[in-house]
Design an enzyme around this catalytic site. Structure first.
Site, PDB file in Angstrom:
ATOM      1  N   THR A  40      -9.377   7.574  14.713  1.00  0.00           N
ATOM      2  CA  THR A  40     -10.446   8.309  14.024  1.00  0.00           C
ATOM      3  C   THR A  40     -11.837   7.761  14.296  1.00  0.00           C
ATOM      4  O   THR A  40     -12.792   8.515  14.452  1.00  0.00           O
ATOM      5  CB  THR A  40     -10.178   8.268  12.496  1.00  0.00           C
ATOM      6  N   ASP A  85      -4.412   9.251  19.606  1.00  0.00           N
ATOM      7  CA  ASP A  85      -4.230   9.233  18.158  1.00  0.00           C
ATOM      8  C   ASP A  85      -3.102   8.209  17.987  1.00  0.00           C
ATOM      9  O   ASP A  85      -2.103   8.253  18.714  1.00  0.00           O
ATOM     10  CB  ASP A  85      -3.783  10.619  17.688  1.00  0.00           C
ATOM     11  N   SER A  86      -3.226   7.298  17.050  1.00  0.00           N
ATOM     12  CA  SER A  86      -2.266   6.185  17.018  1.00  0.00           C
ATOM     13  C   SER A  86      -0.853   6.623  16.668  1.00  0.00           C
ATOM     14  O   SER A  86       0.092   5.843  16.814  1.00  0.00           O
ATOM     15  CB  SER A  86      -2.738   5.068  16.088  1.00  0.00           C
ATOM     16  N   SER A  87      -0.677   7.882  16.250  1.00  0.00           N
ATOM     17  CA  SER A  87       0.683   8.399  16.032  1.00  0.00           C
ATOM     18  C   SER A  87       1.458   8.403  17.350  1.00  0.00           C
ATOM     19  O   SER A  87       2.688   8.462  17.351  1.00  0.00           O
ATOM     20  CB  SER A  87       0.647   9.836  15.511  1.00  0.00           C
ATOM     21  N   THR A 117      -5.737   4.387  12.320  1.00  0.00           N
ATOM     22  CA  THR A 117      -5.189   3.665  11.165  1.00  0.00           C
ATOM     23  C   THR A 117      -3.696   3.931  10.962  1.00  0.00           C
ATOM     24  O   THR A 117      -3.002   3.117  10.366  1.00  0.00           O
ATOM     25  CB  THR A 117      -5.931   4.047   9.862  1.00  0.00           C
ATOM     26  N   ASP A 118      -3.204   5.087  11.465  1.00  0.00           N
ATOM     27  CA  ASP A 118      -1.823   5.460  11.138  1.00  0.00           C
ATOM     28  C   ASP A 118      -0.799   4.409  11.555  1.00  0.00           C
ATOM     29  O   ASP A 118       0.134   4.121  10.806  1.00  0.00           O
ATOM     30  CB  ASP A 118      -1.465   6.817  11.772  1.00  0.00           C
ATOM     31  N   GLN A 302      12.236  -1.484  -0.056  1.00  0.00           N
ATOM     32  CA  GLN A 302      11.391  -0.283  -0.148  1.00  0.00           C
ATOM     33  C   GLN A 302      10.163  -0.562  -1.018  1.00  0.00           C
ATOM     34  O   GLN A 302       9.187   0.175  -0.970  1.00  0.00           O
ATOM     35  CB  GLN A 302      12.185   0.879  -0.751  1.00  0.00           C
ATOM     36  N   CYS A 303      10.259  -1.621  -1.833  1.00  0.00           N
ATOM     37  CA  CYS A 303       9.109  -1.987  -2.678  1.00  0.00           C
ATOM     38  C   CYS A 303       8.063  -2.651  -1.794  1.00  0.00           C
ATOM     39  O   CYS A 303       8.395  -3.384  -0.866  1.00  0.00           O
ATOM     40  CB  CYS A 303       9.510  -2.977  -3.753  1.00  0.00           C
TER      41      CYS A 303
HETATM   42  N1  ASP Z   1      -4.461   9.940  13.093  1.00  0.00           N
HETATM   43  C1  ASP Z   1      -5.440   8.910  13.204  1.00  0.00           C
HETATM   44  C2  ASP Z   1      -4.868   7.786  14.058  1.00  0.00           C
HETATM   45  O1  ASP Z   1      -4.110   7.014  13.586  1.00  0.00           O
HETATM   46  C3  ASP Z   1      -5.813   8.401  11.852  1.00  0.00           C
HETATM   47  C4  ASP Z   1      -6.882   7.331  11.837  1.00  0.00           C
HETATM   48  O2  ASP Z   1      -7.306   6.776  12.821  1.00  0.00           O
HETATM   49  O3  ASP Z   1      -7.343   7.022  10.732  1.00  0.00           O
HETATM   50  O4  ASP Z   1      -5.167   7.706  15.208  1.00  0.00           O
END
Ligand code: ASP
Length: 372
Positions: A40, A85-87, A117-118, A302-303
């Site tokens: 992002t 995109d980090s996904s 961030t993902d 999971q916690c």
């Molecule tokens: N979908 C974005 C990513 O992880 C989200 C982000 O960067 O906040 O690349």
């Protein structure tokens, strides 16, 4: 005996002249390497939503002129191709980042990895294992709102990451976001929308930033850890077949059996302190068969907070009996990357299991009382 001019405490004429002209400070300035991998922070709007901007490197300095302030370190920035995109990140992309850092290791004082961030917590965990012997700061950061938008949180995350490298050289892989510096292999994304996107639920932050910087460089003495007494080595995490499985009420044995086919290691996200449905014989049988095939099965909780103790309840002991081992207080992100790392080393399976329960990069706390 003639004194060696190099030992003299009197500055040489060259040094005095450089100092008078401001050149010495210039020469002594730290150098930062920035890898923009995507995410992002450098995205721009498109019809499908935000996408990475390949021109981000050039635009960044217009948007954050503070980075050119004379008090700031020098930097060089590279936009990766392709920007992700980090996904879309995979172990292959982690290797590209690690190799890039290694290739420039001697030329820079610190490294900033701009990342989505993902999956930032996964990459931070992966790099912690991959960069063995790291002695320089590697900071992952990004933003929740792109820099091209007026309310972006990118500016603060960038400027402060620069200043941490300039003045508080942490010797490990960290994640900096929203005024907090986290150990990379302890971080988790906890908020999809807020600026406080990350947390380190089982380990204190390495630093907090307000009017003052409070950075704990020696927290947990990671730098003095014996693993660090080696030259920088990059390990590859590509290859091993690793999975993650979250338990849920109603999970059936067939589903677990299918999930485990072809895997070499799995992180089992169990309930609470590491419990599972011990009355479900098919479920336990599926785990036992996988363990008998040498699949490494690691229980994490999971916690978000607390640690696994497989001996705490009969429903946890049943998992231990079929071969599940404890991941203590590791995050799923760290446990997954650690499995990739250890399985890649080609060690005997008992050793992989034993190292899963050993603290290698500050990723886990072994409880004082021995648990499973
Ligand atoms: N979908 C974005 C990513 O992880 C989200 C982000 O960067 O906040 O690349």
């Amino acid at each position: 005996m003639t004194a060696n001019p190099k030992d003299s405490k009197i500055p040489s004429l060259e040094v005095v002249l450089a100092w008078k002209s401001g050149g010495l400070e210039e020469k002594m300035k730290k150098k930062i390497y920035i890898a923009y991998t995507g995410g992002t922070i450098g995205m721009m709007p498109s019809k499908q939503g935000y996408i990475p901007d390949p021109e981000f490197g050039k635009k960044m300095i217009e948007k954050i002129p503070e980075l050119k302030d004379p008090t700031m370190p020098h930097y060089e920035m590279v936009d990766y191709d392709p920007l992700l995109d980090s996904s879309n990140m995979s172990p292959r992309d982690w290797k590209k980042i690690a190799d890039d850092i290694q290739a420039r290791y001697d030329d820079y004082d610190g490294f900033i990895v701009l990342h989505g961030t993902d999956t930032m917590a996964y990459t931070a965990s992966a790099l912690s294992f991959m960069l063995r012997g790291l002695r320089k700061p590697v900071i992952l950061t990004g933003s929740q709102i792109p820099l091209c938008e007026v309310r972006s949180d990118a500016r603060e995350n960038m400027v402060t990451s620069f200043q941490i490298i300039a003045d508080h050289p942490v010797h490990e892989v960290c994640l900096y976001f929203n005024n907090s510096l986290f150990r990379g292999c302890r971080s988790v994304k906890v908020n999809a929308n807020g600026f406080d996107a990350f947390a380190s639920p089982n380990f204190p932050r390495l630093g907090t930033v307000g009017i003052d910087f409070k950075i704990h460089i020696d927290r947990d003495s990671l730098f003095k850890h014996k693993e660090q007494n080696v030259p920088l080595e990059v390990h590859n995490l590509e290859g091993p077949r690793v999975g993650v499985l979250r338990l849920f009420p109603g999970i059936n044995g067939e589903f677990v059996k299918n999930a485990l086919i072809n895997l070499e290691g799995i992180v089992l996200e169990a309930y609470g302190v590491g419990n599972g449905p011990d009355k479900n014989r098919d479920f336990l049988q599926a785990l036992k068969e996988a363990n008998d095939r040498n699949v490494v099965i690691v229980a994490c909780s999971q916690c978000l907070r607390g640690n696994v103790n497989l001996g705490g309840y009969a429903s946890g002991s049943a998992l231990a009996e079929v071969g599940v081992i404890s991941g203590y207080d590791m995050t799923t992100e760290a446990a997954t990357c650690k499995l990739f790392y250890l399985l890649n080393l080609g060690l005997p399976i008992q050793e992989v299991k034993s190292m899963m329960r050993t603290n290698l990069r500050g990723e886990l706390t072994i409880p004082p009382k021995k648990t499973n």
